[in-house]
Write a protein that holds these residues in place. Structure first.
Motif, short mmCIF file in Angstrom:
data_model
loop_
_atom_site.label_atom_id
_atom_site.label_comp_id
_atom_site.label_asym_id
_atom_site.label_seq_id
_atom_site.Cartn_x
_atom_site.Cartn_y
_atom_site.Cartn_z
N ASP A 195 0.81 -1.22 0.00
CA ASP A 195 0.00 0.00 0.00
C ASP A 195 0.85 1.27 0.00
O ASP A 195 2.03 1.24 0.35
CB ASP A 195 -0.90 0.01 1.24
CG ASP A 195 -1.85 -1.17 1.25
OD1 ASP A 195 -2.65 -1.28 0.31
OD2 ASP A 195 -1.77 -1.99 2.19
N VAL A 196 0.17 2.37 -0.35
CA VAL A 196 0.86 3.67 -0.39
C VAL A 196 1.38 4.00 1.02
O VAL A 196 0.68 3.81 2.02
CB VAL A 196 -0.08 4.77 -0.92
CG1 VAL A 196 -1.26 5.02 0.01
CG2 VAL A 196 0.69 6.06 -1.18
N LYS A 197 2.61 4.48 1.08
CA LYS A 197 3.27 4.64 2.38
C LYS A 197 4.37 5.68 2.28
O LYS A 197 4.90 5.93 1.19
CB LYS A 197 3.85 3.28 2.76
CG LYS A 197 4.41 3.15 4.17
CD LYS A 197 4.56 1.67 4.49
CE LYS A 197 5.29 1.43 5.80
NZ LYS A 197 5.37 -0.02 6.10
N SER A 198 4.73 6.28 3.40
CA SER A 198 5.84 7.22 3.42
C SER A 198 6.40 7.29 4.83
O SER A 198 5.74 6.86 5.79
CB SER A 198 5.37 8.61 2.99
OG SER A 198 4.52 9.17 3.98
N VAL A 199 7.59 7.80 4.94
CA VAL A 199 8.19 8.02 6.26
C VAL A 199 9.21 9.16 6.16
O VAL A 199 9.89 9.30 5.13
CB VAL A 199 8.87 6.73 6.80
CG1 VAL A 199 10.07 6.32 5.95
CG2 VAL A 199 9.30 6.91 8.26
N ILE A 200 9.24 9.97 7.20
CA ILE A 200 10.26 11.02 7.27
C ILE A 200 11.54 10.36 7.79
O ILE A 200 11.55 9.74 8.85
CB ILE A 200 9.80 12.16 8.20
CG1 ILE A 200 8.62 12.89 7.56
CG2 ILE A 200 10.95 13.13 8.50
CD1 ILE A 200 7.91 13.88 8.47
N THR A 201 12.60 10.48 7.00
CA THR A 201 13.86 9.83 7.39
C THR A 201 14.76 10.76 8.20
O THR A 201 15.60 10.32 8.95
CB THR A 201 14.60 9.32 6.15
OG1 THR A 201 14.76 10.41 5.22
CG2 THR A 201 13.82 8.21 5.46
#
Ligand code: MTE
Ligand code: CO
Length: 432
Positions: free
Chosen positions: A305-311
């Protein structure tokens, strides 16, 4: 792309002008390109690192061939894959994590791609490797590595995400760093032969509806994949980022199943059987279901699924420069195709601003986003939310739990929150 205005302080045109002026005074050549805050660059003061000749500037260094296969600088030796000791009983059936917090751009360097294997790394000489295609085909075939190299090949960049990525976070914030919460993902430029060419060579019978790829490792990993996917964009890959696959990643050859659960990307690929139905009883598929609160399970959840994270900023990448110009960055992806937009919030989701997607981005591949802002030194609750080409919006963790319960391990694409304290350190938290 619409730009939603949040309440956070972004760099105003006045302060931007001041910054550019500062940039000019300091050096000039990067003026216009540099976006430095008044507090981001110090005025020139006497500094031995500038006024004194340093050792590295005085003595000859290593010549060529000191390191025939180049290694990163020793100053980067913290940037490594890491595992979590309590997670698995044995390192042979285990996982480690990509150090996302320390990387930039979208390519994962080969030595930093997370590893997940169920029976250790198989050590296979390419000359001893065979790939067989059998089952519902006109002509069962066996390919050597040389045979594979004679088929037309393509280069394509894809992310691989383990379905269990973020699985430890289902019931609440647990692991302190995006390496551990999100590091079961990597993004690689593969060179390989489209699987459809090999299948065409064998001639799939009309009754052939599923393929069962199998690994040559002691785990004999297998997964059923519908023939439509096999004929669409799957690759039989032997190079990653230009060089041979690493042993950990399936040397000499692995299956690439773009956008779908990492588990299906069989490594050390030695056989592909064609059948008229899936083999769910005897393979991993039976495990890769998502148990719901009512005791039923979601099956065939192949796409990631669509996903993101601040690295960065993040627990392993705190803000060290104090208040002022700050670059927030992260990664976004969708197994359904392209990422259309990423929004970021610095106040825990009350206000959102559209982040800058860098570069062209590619379908089923990682995207890099940036958001530059002026940090006033107060605490932050950083979040990112990705939206893909199908219009899927990354859900909050609460929304995810409301629909799936808390028994799941797989497919956690909930919005991640990092709490940044006034001293710049950051922690994995959940807020509702
Ligand atoms: N293939 C084989 N032969 N054996 C394995 O244990 N693990 C799978 C998949 N392919 C596995 C395998 C799982 S669960 C994942 S998430 C990916 O490989 C991980 O790929 P990587 O090690 O290149 O990151
Ligand atoms: Co996996």
């Amino acid at each position: 792309m619409t730009r939603k205005r949040g309440s956070e302080s972004s760099i105003t045109s006045d302060s931007r002008r001041a910054l550019l002026k500062g940039g000019l005074e300091l050096g000039g050549s990067v003026a216009g390109a540099a976006l430095v805050g008044s507090s981001a660059v110090r005025a020139a003061t006497p500094d031995p690192l500038i006024t004194e000749v340093q050792d590295w500037n005085r003595y000859l260094g290593d010549g060529v061939d000191a390191s025939p296969y180049g290694m990163p600088s020793v100053h980067e030796n913290e940037v490594v894959r890491r595992s979590v000791s309590w997670l698995t009983a044995d390192p042979k059936s285990s996982v480690n994590f990509t150090p996302l917090h320390a990387l930039d751009g979208v390519i994962t360097p080969n030595g930093l791609c997370f590893e997940r294997h169920h029976g250790g790394v198989a050590d296979i000489a390419p000359s001893d490797h065979r790939l067989m295609i059998n089952g519902l085909v006109d002509t069962p075939l066996v390919f050597t590595m040389e045979d594979l190299a004679r088929f037309p090949r393509e280069n394509r960049m894809y992310f691989l995400e383990c379905a269990a990525n973020s699985g430890m976070e289902w019931r609440g914030a647990q692991l302190n760093g995006c390496q551990f919460t999100h590091g079961m993902v990597h993004n690689v430029m593969y060179t390989g032969v489209p699987l459809k060419h090999l299948l065409a060579e064998a001639g799939v019978k009309a009754s052939g509806k599923w393929i069962l790829p199998e690994g040559a490792d002691p785990a004999h990993m297998t997964r059923s994949i519908p023939i439509e996917k096999a004929m669409d964009d799957c690759l039989v890959a032997f190079k990653m980022n230009g060089e041979a696959l690493r042993p950990e990643q399936g040397y000499p050859v692995r299956l690439v199943v773009p956008g779908w659960e990492g588990n299906m990307w069989v490594k050390w690929l030695r056989r592909i059987e064609i059948g008229d139905q899936p083999w769910h009883q005897r393979e991993e598929t039976s495990k890769y279901t998502d148990l719901l609160a009512d005791g039923t399970a979601r099956r065939f959840t192949w796409e990631m699924d669509v996903k993101s994270v601040i690295t960065s900023p993040s627990p392993q990448a705190p803000i060290v420069h104090g208040r002022g110009a700050t670059v927030l960055t992260g990664l976004a992806w969708s197994g359904f195709g392209t990422v259309k937009r990423v929004d970021v919030s610095i106040d825990g989701g009350r206000n959102w601003t559209t982040a800058r997607l860098d570069g062209q981005g590619q379908s089923k591949s990682l995207y890099r986003f940036y958001h530059e802002f002026d940090w006033d030194g107060s605490e932050l609750f950083l979040q990112s939310r990705a939206i893909d080409e199908r219009g899927h919006v990354q859900p909050t963790k609460d929304a995810l739990r409301a629909s799936r319960g808390e028994n799941s391990i797989y497919h956690n694409n909930g919005i991640q929150t990092w709490h940044v304290r006034p001293d710049g350190t950051a922690e994995n938290v959940e807020i509702s």
